[in-house]
Scaffold this motif. Structure first.
Motif, PDB file in Angstrom:
ATOM      1  N   TYR A  10       0.819  -1.219   0.000  1.00 33.65           N
ATOM      2  CA  TYR A  10       0.000   0.000   0.000  1.00 33.65           C
ATOM      3  C   TYR A  10       0.852   1.267   0.000  1.00 33.65           C
ATOM      4  O   TYR A  10       0.618   2.179  -0.796  1.00 33.65           O
ATOM      5  CB  TYR A  10      -0.920   0.020   1.222  1.00 33.65           C
ATOM      6  N   CYS A  11       1.834   1.336   0.907  1.00 33.75           N
ATOM      7  CA  CYS A  11       2.616   2.568   1.037  1.00 33.75           C
ATOM      8  C   CYS A  11       4.081   2.388   0.675  1.00 33.75           C
ATOM      9  O   CYS A  11       4.830   3.357   0.608  1.00 33.75           O
ATOM     10  CB  CYS A  11       2.507   3.110   2.461  1.00 33.75           C
ATOM     11  N   GLY A  12       4.505   1.125   0.445  1.00 36.33           N
ATOM     12  CA  GLY A  12       5.885   0.867   0.069  1.00 36.33           C
ATOM     13  C   GLY A  12       6.847   0.805   1.234  1.00 36.33           C
ATOM     14  O   GLY A  12       8.058   0.680   1.036  1.00 36.33           O
ATOM     15  N   GLY A  13       6.327   0.893   2.450  1.00 37.08           N
ATOM     16  CA  GLY A  13       7.189   0.856   3.630  1.00 37.08           C
ATOM     17  C   GLY A  13       7.735  -0.536   3.911  1.00 37.08           C
ATOM     18  O   GLY A  13       7.172  -1.548   3.489  1.00 37.08           O
ATOM     19  N   VAL A  33      -0.120  -7.001   6.053  1.00 36.94           N
ATOM     20  CA  VAL A  33       0.824  -7.375   5.010  1.00 36.94           C
ATOM     21  C   VAL A  33       1.071  -8.876   5.093  1.00 36.94           C
ATOM     22  O   VAL A  33       1.374  -9.406   6.167  1.00 36.94           O
ATOM     23  CB  VAL A  33       2.161  -6.613   5.161  1.00 36.94           C
ATOM     24  N   ILE A  34       0.918  -9.564   3.966  1.00 42.87           N
ATOM     25  CA  ILE A  34       1.162 -11.003   3.912  1.00 42.87           C
ATOM     26  C   ILE A  34       2.667 -11.267   3.865  1.00 42.87           C
ATOM     27  O   ILE A  34       3.401 -10.620   3.099  1.00 42.87           O
ATOM     28  CB  ILE A  34       0.494 -11.629   2.677  1.00 42.87           C
ATOM     29  N   ASN A  35       3.135 -12.205   4.674  1.00 43.98           N
ATOM     30  CA  ASN A  35       4.551 -12.570   4.696  1.00 43.98           C
ATOM     31  C   ASN A  35       4.795 -13.690   3.689  1.00 43.98           C
ATOM     32  O   ASN A  35       4.516 -14.862   3.959  1.00 43.98           O
ATOM     33  CB  ASN A  35       4.955 -13.017   6.105  1.00 43.98           C
ATOM     34  N   ASP A  36       5.286 -13.320   2.506  1.00 41.89           N
ATOM     35  CA  ASP A  36       5.547 -14.337   1.483  1.00 41.89           C
ATOM     36  C   ASP A  36       6.944 -14.954   1.641  1.00 41.89           C
ATOM     37  O   ASP A  36       7.407 -15.689   0.779  1.00 41.89           O
ATOM     38  CB  ASP A  36       5.398 -13.746   0.081  1.00 41.89           C
ATOM     39  N   MET A  80      -4.699  -7.028  -3.128  1.00 44.78           N
ATOM     40  CA  MET A  80      -3.426  -6.331  -2.935  1.00 44.78           C
ATOM     41  C   MET A  80      -2.652  -6.924  -1.765  1.00 44.78           C
ATOM     42  O   MET A  80      -1.419  -6.982  -1.787  1.00 44.78           O
ATOM     43  CB  MET A  80      -3.682  -4.839  -2.716  1.00 44.78           C
ATOM     44  N   GLN A  81      -3.362  -7.383  -0.744  1.00 44.96           N
ATOM     45  CA  GLN A  81      -2.697  -8.023   0.391  1.00 44.96           C
ATOM     46  C   GLN A  81      -2.050  -9.337  -0.041  1.00 44.96           C
ATOM     47  O   GLN A  81      -0.956  -9.678   0.416  1.00 44.96           O
ATOM     48  CB  GLN A  81      -3.701  -8.292   1.509  1.00 44.96           C
ATOM     49  N   MET A  82      -2.717 -10.070  -0.917  1.00 44.81           N
ATOM     50  CA  MET A  82      -2.200 -11.363  -1.354  1.00 44.81           C
ATOM     51  C   MET A  82      -1.036 -11.208  -2.317  1.00 44.81           C
ATOM     52  O   MET A  82      -0.034 -11.925  -2.227  1.00 44.81           O
ATOM     53  CB  MET A  82      -3.326 -12.191  -1.993  1.00 44.81           C
ATOM     54  N   ASP A  83      -1.165 -10.294  -3.270  1.00 45.87           N
ATOM     55  CA  ASP A  83      -0.100 -10.105  -4.253  1.00 45.87           C
ATOM     56  C   ASP A  83      -0.266  -8.756  -4.937  1.00 45.87           C
ATOM     57  O   ASP A  83      -1.225  -8.548  -5.686  1.00 45.87           O
ATOM     58  CB  ASP A  83      -0.118 -11.229  -5.295  1.00 45.87           C
ATOM     59  N   ALA A  84       0.664  -7.860  -4.683  1.00 45.80           N
ATOM     60  CA  ALA A  84       0.590  -6.522  -5.278  1.00 45.80           C
ATOM     61  C   ALA A  84       1.472  -6.402  -6.511  1.00 45.80           C
ATOM     62  O   ALA A  84       1.542  -5.328  -7.115  1.00 45.80           O
ATOM     63  CB  ALA A  84       0.999  -5.468  -4.249  1.00 45.80           C
ATOM     64  N   GLU A  85       2.111  -7.489  -6.907  1.00 45.75           N
ATOM     65  CA  GLU A  85       3.023  -7.421  -8.042  1.00 45.75           C
ATOM     66  C   GLU A  85       2.334  -7.832  -9.333  1.00 45.75           C
ATOM     67  O   GLU A  85       2.764  -8.747 -10.049  1.00 45.75           O
ATOM     68  CB  GLU A  85       4.263  -8.279  -7.780  1.00 45.75           C
ATOM     69  N   ASN A  86       1.216  -7.176  -9.610  1.00 49.71           N
ATOM     70  CA  ASN A  86       0.531  -7.335 -10.892  1.00 49.71           C
ATOM     71  C   ASN A  86      -0.120  -6.009 -11.238  1.00 49.71           C
ATOM     72  O   ASN A  86      -0.495  -5.232 -10.356  1.00 49.71           O
ATOM     73  CB  ASN A  86      -0.505  -8.467 -10.832  1.00 49.71           C
ATOM     74  N   SER A  87      -0.212  -5.728 -12.519  1.00 51.90           N
ATOM     75  CA  SER A  87      -0.723  -4.425 -12.948  1.00 51.90           C
ATOM     76  C   SER A  87      -2.216  -4.275 -12.700  1.00 51.90           C
ATOM     77  O   SER A  87      -2.708  -3.174 -12.434  1.00 51.90           O
ATOM     78  CB  SER A  87      -0.430  -4.213 -14.435  1.00 51.90           C
ATOM     79  N   ASP A  88      -2.956  -5.388 -12.749  1.00 53.29           N
ATOM     80  CA  ASP A  88      -4.414  -5.337 -12.646  1.00 53.29           C
ATOM     81  C   ASP A  88      -4.881  -4.674 -11.342  1.00 53.29           C
ATOM     82  O   ASP A  88      -5.784  -3.835 -11.350  1.00 53.29           O
ATOM     83  CB  ASP A  88      -4.998  -6.752 -12.736  1.00 53.29           C
TER      84      ASP A  88
END
Length: 216
Positions: A10-13, A33-36, A80-88
């Protein structure tokens, strides 16, 4: 026990948490934040949420199509919590969070797409909840109600009956104009159709046709 560093979508922190925890909370924005990078025993586990993210984004898109802002926000946040590394997810968030739309679009361009929501659809869904038109319509109704309510005793006391009729007419016209304005701004959003659902529908239709042919 080891501390791992995760990035808040969300904020990049930077979020530091124990490697045995599945999730934590960002100390900057307070969101989950999900710990992957979780560790089970001595095995590093990289959780794959792709299918869950895809399904969640589909639900978000359907919610936007229905004009259900609350559900759309909830589904996008979950994805977004699960995976924010997609453009959608970022392009969807650009529609929902208009104040940070430019930043969301810039972030979205850095990631690959899952094929659910593209940058070109941002303008199509821009006013999916039609909040601007609805707010104006509500304000017009309130204004007309109080104006008429106030004009009645004044008109009766001073025998200015034309005032009541004038205020009533102006109030009705204001409400009608606000209503037509709301209708005119209603976005023309096509029903969401996804490639895998199209394929499944085609397969089902083919199987049904073959069953009927075989039955004859």
């Amino acid at each position: 026990m080891t501390l791992v560093v995760c990035t808040c979508p969300y904020c990049g922190g930077e979020v530091r948490m124990e490697d045995t925890l599945a999730s934590g909370f960002c100390t900057y924005c307070g969101r989950q934040v999900i710990n992957d990078k979780a560790v089970v025993g001595n095995i590093n586990v990289r959780m794959d949420y792709r299918s869950d993210v895809v399904n969640t984004l589909k639900l978000a898109k359907y919610a936007m199509y229905d004009g259900d802002s609350a559900s759309a926000v909830a589904f996008v946040n979950k994805a977004m919590q699960m995976d924010a590394e997609n453009s959608d997810v970022w392009f969807m968030d650009a529609v929902i969070d208009r104040r940070n739309a430019e930043k969301d679009i810039a972030r979205g361009r850095q990631y690959p797409s899952l094929g659910i929501f593209s940058e070109s659809e941002i303008e199509v869904y821009r006013n999916f909840d039609n909040t601007t038109g609805q707010t104006l319509f509500l304000v017009a109704i309130i204004f007309a109600f109080f104006a008429i309510f106030a004009s009645v005793p004044v008109g009766i006391i001073f025998e200015m009956y034309y005032l009541i009729a004038t205020v009533f007419a102006v109030g009705i016209i204001a409400v009608l104009l606000a209503y037509f304005n709301m209708r005119s701004k209603k976005p023309n959003i096509p029903r969401p159709v996804f490639k895998d659902e199209e394929d499944a529908a085609c397969d089902a239709a083919y199987e049904e046709t073959m069953r009927r042919i075989g039955g004859n």
